[in-house]
Design a protein around this motif. Sequence first.
Motif, PDB file in Angstrom:
ATOM      1  N   SER A  20       0.818  -1.208   0.000  1.00 14.59           N
ATOM      2  CA  SER A  20       0.000   0.000   0.000  1.00 14.59           C
ATOM      3  C   SER A  20       0.856   1.265   0.000  1.00 14.59           C
ATOM      4  N   THR A  71      -4.089  -2.485   6.459  1.00 10.70           N
ATOM      5  CA  THR A  71      -4.979  -2.015   5.394  1.00 10.70           C
ATOM      6  C   THR A  71      -6.191  -2.917   5.277  1.00 10.70           C
ATOM      7  N   ARG A 114      -4.383   5.299   8.326  1.00 11.66           N
ATOM      8  CA  ARG A 114      -4.339   4.624   7.025  1.00 11.66           C
ATOM      9  C   ARG A 114      -4.910   5.475   5.893  1.00 11.66           C
ATOM     10  N   THR A 117      -2.863   5.403   2.626  1.00 11.94           N
ATOM     11  CA  THR A 117      -2.605   4.102   2.007  1.00 11.94           C
ATOM     12  C   THR A 117      -3.867   3.251   1.845  1.00 11.94           C
ATOM     13  N   PHE A 118      -4.986   3.720   2.357  1.00 10.00           N
ATOM     14  CA  PHE A 118      -6.216   2.939   2.340  1.00 10.00           C
ATOM     15  C   PHE A 118      -6.667   2.577   0.925  1.00 10.00           C
ATOM     16  N   GLY A 121      -4.184   0.383  -1.059  1.00  6.39           N
ATOM     17  CA  GLY A 121      -4.283  -0.979  -0.536  1.00  6.39           C
ATOM     18  C   GLY A 121      -5.556  -1.674  -0.974  1.00  6.39           C
ATOM     19  N   THR A 122      -6.650  -0.934  -1.011  1.00  9.87           N
ATOM     20  CA  THR A 122      -7.916  -1.495  -1.483  1.00  9.87           C
ATOM     21  C   THR A 122      -7.803  -1.881  -2.952  1.00  9.87           C
TER      22      THR A 122
END
Length: 158
Positions: A20, A71, A114, A117-118, A121-122
């Motif tokens: 992420s 994440t 997060r 980076t959320f 990462g998703t």
Amino acid sequence: ELVFFKDNKVLLARSLPIGSLNMFTAHVRDILPRKKELAEIEAEMNARLAALPLPPEMAGKPLILCGVGGTARALRKVSDKLLGGAERITRVRRMLETDREVLKGAVLKCAPDRLHTFLPGTALLEAVARNYGCTEFRVSPYGVREGYLMTNLEGEHD
């Protein structure tokens, strides 16, 4: 890290140089990625995953994607808050286009550390699920650090 299991046996384990934070740093100019930036992340992921085919023993079977790490846990919290847990990955990812401010608010409430980076990462999790045909998404309540600690503590008692 991708690990493929069947009957509690590891069939294949590969570490890929992605994550992420790496994807955020390489592709995102602001705090939340734009649609084009997420498409770049997904394209890079798809190229890397194409080089790692599904083990033959797993082909044609329903697969479960199990996320381990911050994440994945943040995605579970945000999707539970916004969507009741159904179709977690894809629906949260699409909220970037439909309800950007609602999504940002939910991430700030559920996992503020997060925020940046959320969504990268998703996008990574979505690419893995789509590439391997995963039909379910589960999240481990524990991370790699906890597993390492538990393994080492168990070894002390042998």
